[in-house]
Design a protein around this motif. Sequence first.
Motif, short mmCIF file in Angstrom:
data_model
loop_
_atom_site.label_atom_id
_atom_site.label_comp_id
_atom_site.label_asym_id
_atom_site.label_seq_id
_atom_site.Cartn_x
_atom_site.Cartn_y
_atom_site.Cartn_z
N ARG A 95 0.90 -1.29 -0.27
CA ARG A 95 0.16 -0.19 -0.02
C ARG A 95 0.58 1.53 0.21
NH1 ARG A 95 -4.65 -0.66 4.58
NH2 ARG A 95 -4.09 1.34 3.98
N LEU A 96 0.51 1.64 -1.25
CA LEU A 96 1.33 3.89 -1.03
C LEU A 96 0.37 4.16 -0.32
CD1 LEU A 96 2.48 2.48 -4.69
CD2 LEU A 96 4.13 1.41 -2.31
N ILE A 97 0.35 5.16 0.08
CA ILE A 97 0.64 6.32 1.43
C ILE A 97 0.98 7.20 0.83
CG2 ILE A 97 -0.85 7.24 3.22
CD1 ILE A 97 -0.33 4.24 4.20
N ARG A 98 0.03 8.67 0.34
CA ARG A 98 0.44 10.18 0.04
C ARG A 98 -0.49 10.89 -0.14
NH1 ARG A 98 3.83 13.83 -3.43
NH2 ARG A 98 3.31 15.60 -2.28
N GLU A 99 -0.35 11.46 0.86
CA GLU A 99 -1.30 12.84 1.40
C GLU A 99 -0.98 14.52 0.26
OE1 GLU A 99 -1.38 16.38 4.64
OE2 GLU A 99 -1.87 13.88 5.98
N TRP A 100 -1.98 14.23 -0.06
CA TRP A 100 -2.03 15.42 -1.33
C TRP A 100 -3.62 16.53 -0.44
CZ3 TRP A 100 1.03 17.34 -4.63
CH2 TRP A 100 -0.02 18.58 -5.58
N GLN A 101 -2.78 17.94 -0.85
CA GLN A 101 -3.92 18.69 0.27
C GLN A 101 -5.08 18.67 0.94
OE1 GLN A 101 -5.98 20.23 -4.36
NE2 GLN A 101 -3.67 21.11 -4.44
N GLY A 102 -4.45 17.59 1.70
CA GLY A 102 -4.81 17.67 3.15
C GLY A 102 -5.90 16.13 3.21
N VAL A 103 -5.37 15.71 1.73
CA VAL A 103 -7.24 14.39 1.98
C VAL A 103 -5.75 13.35 1.55
CG1 VAL A 103 -8.01 12.93 0.20
CG2 VAL A 103 -9.07 14.91 0.87
N GLN A 104 -6.00 12.09 1.95
CA GLN A 104 -4.60 11.41 2.31
C GLN A 104 -5.19 9.88 1.46
OE1 GLN A 104 -4.43 8.18 5.79
NE2 GLN A 104 -2.54 8.03 5.61
N HIS A 105 -4.68 9.72 -0.26
CA HIS A 105 -5.09 9.14 -0.52
C HIS A 105 -3.86 7.20 -0.69
CE1 HIS A 105 -6.88 11.45 -3.35
NE2 HIS A 105 -5.34 12.93 -2.19
N VAL A 106 -4.61 6.25 -1.10
CA VAL A 106 -4.21 5.21 -0.17
C VAL A 106 -4.14 4.19 -2.02
CG1 VAL A 106 -4.17 2.34 0.85
CG2 VAL A 106 -4.28 4.61 1.96
N VAL A 107 -3.06 3.62 -2.53
CA VAL A 107 -2.85 2.71 -3.35
C VAL A 107 -2.47 1.63 -3.41
CG1 VAL A 107 -2.27 2.88 -5.90
CG2 VAL A 107 -2.40 4.96 -5.04
N THR A 108 -2.90 0.72 -3.86
CA THR A 108 -2.35 -0.27 -3.23
C THR A 108 -2.22 -1.30 -5.06
OG1 THR A 108 -4.71 -1.02 -2.41
CG2 THR A 108 -3.36 -2.67 -2.75
N VAL A 109 -0.81 -1.95 -4.65
CA VAL A 109 -0.01 -2.32 -6.05
C VAL A 109 -0.88 -3.50 -6.10
CG1 VAL A 109 2.08 -2.97 -6.50
CG2 VAL A 109 2.50 -2.00 -5.00
N THR A 110 -1.03 -4.16 -7.41
CA THR A 110 -1.95 -5.55 -7.70
C THR A 110 -0.99 -5.92 -8.93
OG1 THR A 110 -2.81 -4.32 -9.95
CG2 THR A 110 -4.04 -4.03 -8.22
N ALA A 111 -1.51 -7.00 -8.98
CA ALA A 111 -0.48 -8.30 -10.03
C ALA A 111 -0.91 -7.38 -11.55
CB ALA A 111 -0.74 -8.84 -10.22
#
Length: 151
Positions: A95-111
Amino acid sequence: MTKPDPIPARLAALKTTPTPELKKQWRELFETEPPSFNRRYLESRLAYRIQELAYGGLKPETVKRLEALGEQLDGGNITLRRIRADRDRPIVGTRLIREWQGVQHVVTVTAGGFEWQGRPYQSLSAVARQITGTRWNGWTFFGLKNHRRSA
């Protein structure tokens, strides 16, 4: 007495030129519609193009050297490029987590790529573009650029 070179003044003026005028210059210099990139991108590409037209582009030997370096990297083999990209990709499930303009975004690496907000994406750059509305290098946006293994 020779006239002063107008190019440096033209380049300096790009910083204060309104964006619609920059887009107009883009159409004139590139004979295409301007991309929807940010203002700094337009300025830098216009500056390069103005200089290229005034002073000439890359020397043929420089172009050949760049092409040779590209061949050394992957031999023109797109499969090899994909293997390298797969080798550098985080482990599936990360899970890659990045906050952007006060919002936390979570991206999951898939196959097959990445997932953000329940939607699949083939690249991190595509996710970063959705989040920011501008073009980003996804590896840089998510803080992975300096952690990737060297080739």
